[in-house]
Scaffold this motif. Sequence first.
Motif, PDB file in Angstrom:
ATOM      1  N   GLU A 203       0.771  -1.543   0.075  1.00 17.90           N
ATOM      2  CA  GLU A 203       0.052   0.102  -0.136  1.00 17.90           C
ATOM      3  C   GLU A 203       0.677   1.223  -0.058  1.00 17.90           C
ATOM      4  O   GLU A 203       0.823   2.137  -1.400  1.00 17.90           O
ATOM      5  N   VAL A 204       1.337   1.501   0.781  1.00 18.11           N
ATOM      6  CA  VAL A 204       2.507   2.113   0.604  1.00 18.11           C
ATOM      7  C   VAL A 204       3.473   2.457  -0.528  1.00 18.11           C
ATOM      8  O   VAL A 204       3.480   3.839  -1.199  1.00 18.11           O
ATOM      9  N   GLU A 205       4.377   1.274  -1.083  1.00 15.43           N
ATOM     10  CA  GLU A 205       4.550   1.940  -2.566  1.00 15.43           C
ATOM     11  C   GLU A 205       3.641   2.341  -3.324  1.00 15.43           C
ATOM     12  O   GLU A 205       3.129   2.915  -4.398  1.00 15.43           O
ATOM     13  N   LEU A 206       2.152   1.653  -3.693  1.00 18.49           N
ATOM     14  CA  LEU A 206       0.749   1.744  -4.422  1.00 18.49           C
ATOM     15  C   LEU A 206       1.163   3.102  -4.516  1.00 18.49           C
ATOM     16  O   LEU A 206       0.598   3.945  -5.395  1.00 18.49           O
ATOM     17  N   ILE A 207       0.841   4.099  -3.455  1.00 22.33           N
ATOM     18  CA  ILE A 207       0.378   5.642  -3.526  1.00 22.33           C
ATOM     19  C   ILE A 207       2.007   6.473  -3.584  1.00 22.33           C
ATOM     20  O   ILE A 207       1.137   7.009  -3.934  1.00 22.33           O
ATOM     21  N   LYS A 208       2.480   5.620  -2.946  1.00 19.10           N
ATOM     22  CA  LYS A 208       4.114   6.527  -4.011  1.00 19.10           C
ATOM     23  C   LYS A 208       3.450   6.333  -5.235  1.00 19.10           C
ATOM     24  O   LYS A 208       4.423   7.816  -5.702  1.00 19.10           O
ATOM     25  N   GLU A 209       3.092   5.492  -6.357  1.00 20.47           N
ATOM     26  CA  GLU A 209       3.255   4.821  -7.215  1.00 20.47           C
ATOM     27  C   GLU A 209       2.681   6.352  -7.471  1.00 20.47           C
ATOM     28  O   GLU A 209       1.975   6.864  -9.150  1.00 20.47           O
ATOM     29  N   GLN A 210       1.052   6.032  -7.210  1.00 18.93           N
ATOM     30  CA  GLN A 210       0.070   7.005  -7.787  1.00 18.93           C
ATOM     31  C   GLN A 210       0.262   8.266  -7.329  1.00 18.93           C
ATOM     32  O   GLN A 210      -0.519   9.429  -8.508  1.00 18.93           O
ATOM     33  N   VAL A 211       0.304   9.309  -6.593  1.00 22.38           N
ATOM     34  CA  VAL A 211       0.746  10.313  -5.824  1.00 22.38           C
ATOM     35  C   VAL A 211       1.711  11.163  -6.234  1.00 22.38           C
ATOM     36  O   VAL A 211       1.869  12.095  -5.664  1.00 22.38           O
ATOM     37  N   GLY A 212       3.161  10.495  -6.130  1.00 23.67           N
ATOM     38  CA  GLY A 212       4.383  11.171  -6.341  1.00 23.67           C
ATOM     39  C   GLY A 212       5.186  10.872  -4.718  1.00 23.67           C
ATOM     40  O   GLY A 212       6.388  11.956  -5.090  1.00 23.67           O
ATOM     41  N   ASP A 213       4.454  10.383  -3.569  1.00 26.67           N
ATOM     42  CA  ASP A 213       4.521  10.616  -2.684  1.00 26.67           C
ATOM     43  C   ASP A 213       4.871   9.762  -1.391  1.00 26.67           C
ATOM     44  O   ASP A 213       3.718   9.312  -2.041  1.00 26.67           O
ATOM     45  N   TYR A 214       5.664   9.566  -0.354  1.00 27.64           N
ATOM     46  CA  TYR A 214       5.795   8.537   0.383  1.00 27.64           C
ATOM     47  C   TYR A 214       4.558   8.777   1.166  1.00 27.64           C
ATOM     48  O   TYR A 214       4.723  10.261   1.892  1.00 27.64           O
ATOM     49  N   PRO A 215       3.211   8.156   2.238  1.00 28.01           N
ATOM     50  CA  PRO A 215       2.655   8.623   2.526  1.00 28.01           C
ATOM     51  C   PRO A 215       3.301   8.213   4.019  1.00 28.01           C
ATOM     52  O   PRO A 215       4.053   8.210   4.044  1.00 28.01           O
ATOM     53  N   ILE A 216       2.731   8.629   5.079  1.00 26.47           N
ATOM     54  CA  ILE A 216       3.068   9.060   6.429  1.00 26.47           C
ATOM     55  C   ILE A 216       2.499   7.079   6.925  1.00 26.47           C
ATOM     56  O   ILE A 216       1.618   7.470   6.837  1.00 26.47           O
ATOM     57  N   LEU A 217       3.343   6.671   8.007  1.00 29.40           N
ATOM     58  CA  LEU A 217       3.538   5.690   8.397  1.00 29.40           C
ATOM     59  C   LEU A 217       2.648   6.081   9.696  1.00 29.40           C
ATOM     60  O   LEU A 217       3.488   6.375  10.148  1.00 29.40           O
ATOM     61  N   LEU A 218       2.085   4.883  10.162  1.00 26.82           N
ATOM     62  CA  LEU A 218       0.868   5.312  11.593  1.00 26.82           C
ATOM     63  C   LEU A 218       1.944   3.873  12.351  1.00 26.82           C
ATOM     64  O   LEU A 218       0.955   2.392  11.980  1.00 26.82           O
ATOM     65  N   LEU A 219       3.096   3.694  13.705  1.00 29.91           N
ATOM     66  CA  LEU A 219       2.653   2.356  13.809  1.00 29.91           C
ATOM     67  C   LEU A 219       2.095   2.013  15.445  1.00 29.91           C
ATOM     68  O   LEU A 219       3.118   2.798  15.839  1.00 29.91           O
ATOM     69  N   ASP A 220       1.299   1.502  15.121  1.00 35.07           N
ATOM     70  CA  ASP A 220       0.732   1.676  16.514  1.00 35.07           C
ATOM     71  C   ASP A 220       1.088   0.419  17.133  1.00 35.07           C
ATOM     72  O   ASP A 220       0.383  -0.704  17.083  1.00 35.07           O
ATOM     73  N   ASP A 221       1.946  -0.067  17.582  1.00 37.57           N
ATOM     74  CA  ASP A 221       2.245  -1.154  19.355  1.00 37.57           C
ATOM     75  C   ASP A 221       2.135  -1.920  18.300  1.00 37.57           C
ATOM     76  O   ASP A 221       1.691  -2.963  18.097  1.00 37.57           O
ATOM     77  N   VAL A 222       3.008  -1.793  16.872  1.00 38.12           N
ATOM     78  CA  VAL A 222       3.286  -3.228  16.153  1.00 38.12           C
ATOM     79  C   VAL A 222       4.074  -4.685  16.440  1.00 38.12           C
ATOM     80  O   VAL A 222       4.517  -5.547  16.031  1.00 38.12           O
ATOM     81  N   LEU A 223       5.689  -3.378  16.438  1.00 37.39           N
ATOM     82  CA  LEU A 223       6.492  -4.127  16.586  1.00 37.39           C
ATOM     83  C   LEU A 223       6.910  -4.710  17.862  1.00 37.39           C
ATOM     84  O   LEU A 223       7.344  -5.949  17.560  1.00 37.39           O
ATOM     85  N   SER A 224       6.652  -4.586  18.706  1.00 41.49           N
ATOM     86  CA  SER A 224       5.688  -5.953  19.431  1.00 41.49           C
ATOM     87  C   SER A 224       5.220  -7.384  18.878  1.00 41.49           C
ATOM     88  O   SER A 224       5.824  -8.191  19.544  1.00 41.49           O
ATOM     89  N   GLU A 225       4.439  -6.929  18.781  1.00 39.89           N
ATOM     90  CA  GLU A 225       3.561  -8.041  18.056  1.00 39.89           C
ATOM     91  C   GLU A 225       4.490  -8.990  16.899  1.00 39.89           C
ATOM     92  O   GLU A 225       4.256 -10.209  16.318  1.00 39.89           O
ATOM     93  N   LEU A 226       5.525  -8.026  15.846  1.00 36.02           N
ATOM     94  CA  LEU A 226       6.435  -8.979  14.865  1.00 36.02           C
ATOM     95  C   LEU A 226       7.522  -9.218  15.672  1.00 36.02           C
ATOM     96  O   LEU A 226       8.197  -9.273  16.109  1.00 36.02           O
ATOM     97  N   ASP A 227       7.470 -10.592  14.256  1.00 35.91           N
ATOM     98  CA  ASP A 227       9.180 -11.621  15.032  1.00 35.91           C
ATOM     99  C   ASP A 227       9.872 -10.467  14.650  1.00 35.91           C
ATOM    100  O   ASP A 227      10.043  -9.451  13.589  1.00 35.91           O
ATOM    101  N   GLN A 228      11.936 -10.807  14.561  1.00 33.87           N
ATOM    102  CA  GLN A 228      12.343 -10.480  14.126  1.00 33.87           C
ATOM    103  C   GLN A 228      12.923 -10.181  12.890  1.00 33.87           C
ATOM    104  O   GLN A 228      13.105  -8.526  12.479  1.00 33.87           O
ATOM    105  N   LYS A 229      12.538 -10.861  12.119  1.00 37.34           N
ATOM    106  CA  LYS A 229      12.281 -10.987  10.884  1.00 37.34           C
ATOM    107  C   LYS A 229      11.702 -10.539   9.925  1.00 37.34           C
ATOM    108  O   LYS A 229      12.143  -9.097   8.859  1.00 37.34           O
ATOM    109  N   ARG A 230      10.328 -10.205  10.369  1.00 35.31           N
ATOM    110  CA  ARG A 230       9.288  -9.194  10.089  1.00 35.31           C
ATOM    111  C   ARG A 230       9.330  -7.919  10.247  1.00 35.31           C
ATOM    112  O   ARG A 230       9.076  -7.171   9.195  1.00 35.31           O
ATOM    113  N   GLN A 231       9.860  -7.232  11.276  1.00 36.14           N
ATOM    114  CA  GLN A 231      10.268  -6.042  12.188  1.00 36.14           C
ATOM    115  C   GLN A 231      11.021  -5.625  10.980  1.00 36.14           C
ATOM    116  O   GLN A 231      11.413  -4.499  10.905  1.00 36.14           O
TER     117      GLN A 231
END
Length: 373
Positions: free
Chosen positions: A299-327
């Motif tokens: 989704e991040v890449e699609l928005i960049k492709e379509q609007v010409g700029d990266y969107p803002i990322l909002l990471l709501d308490d997700v880092l603790s949910e991901l293993d090292q590889k996905r993080q």
Amino acid sequence: MYIKKLRLQDYRNYKSLEIGFSPNINVFLGHNAQGKTNLLEAMYFLALTRSHRTSNDKDLIRWGSEFARISGVVIKDNSSQLKLDLVISKSGKKAKLNNLEQRKLSSYIGNLNVVLFSPEDLSIVKGNPGIRRKFIDMEFGQISSQYLKTVSQFRQVLKQRNVYLKKLQHHQTKDLVYLEVLSDQLSAYCAEVVKTRLDFLKKLQVHIEKIHDQITDHQEVLKIVYSSFYDSTDKSLEDIYGIYKQTFKDNYQKEIQRGVTLFGPHRDDIKFLINDKNVQDFGSQGQQRSVALSLKLAEVELIKEQVGDYPILLLDDVLSELDQKRQTHLLSSIGRGIQTFITTTSLEDVDSSIVKDPNILNITNGKVQQEEV
């Protein structure tokens, strides 16, 4: 694109707040129930005029207040500045862009693009079709104001048609000519909504396939399939219109009997297939998490492709949910000049080898204090 400044008035647990941000990485640090997620929600609302946590806007107004206000200054293309302003009251919401009130929210949405990562993202993969329809409408709506307008028009005619089907069901009218008129109008909007969804999903597929291939070390091929009552593959706008028009004609008696429109994009779904198997039914928890992560990064890449700029990322308490590889895959995407906001209860969840020199903001009971690193 980045948010330079955010102002809140009587929003959730914030009576009054004005705060500036780094264009790079900002970390909201604090214990649970202090207001970290409220800040991300405010940015999400500023972009999309709706919350990801509640369907009732009144929940956003601070207890005892008549209205809430969210304002922001957004920098685009490293130079142009936009002023966004939303007022939420018990009678509705009003949006302003550069101090000019917008008559329609569809003309406001898209000026600030955001992608939210949260533990609830798994429901896009595991949950009911309504969650996935909401996801594609929200995300594609950020990219195309015309899509938002078309979806709104589709819903209006759908509502009119359902009301009329109820009247026919209860023998309050016998005029089938008007039903045919509504069916023709709805067929046109169905075709436009579905065709736009198909076009965007085709573009999203390019990114999600590549990203998921990297996340899974080339072990899995991820595909997104649009699911409807007919095979929509390679259909033109005219083809789809004709299919809906004929379907409504063939099934009007059944729809009158049920008192509701039985066909349309409001009943469609998207399926995620790993190596041609439906992830919702056959995927492991780990595979489902990987699909959700791949979807958001795509989704991040699609928005960049379509609007010409990266969107803002909002990471709501997700880092603790991901293993090292996905993080690592998630955090490595941050190092490309993307403004990022992270909520966490501990800096131990933030990989310092990837997230360097973050702007740390301590959140305590609706109060924000910047920390010197």
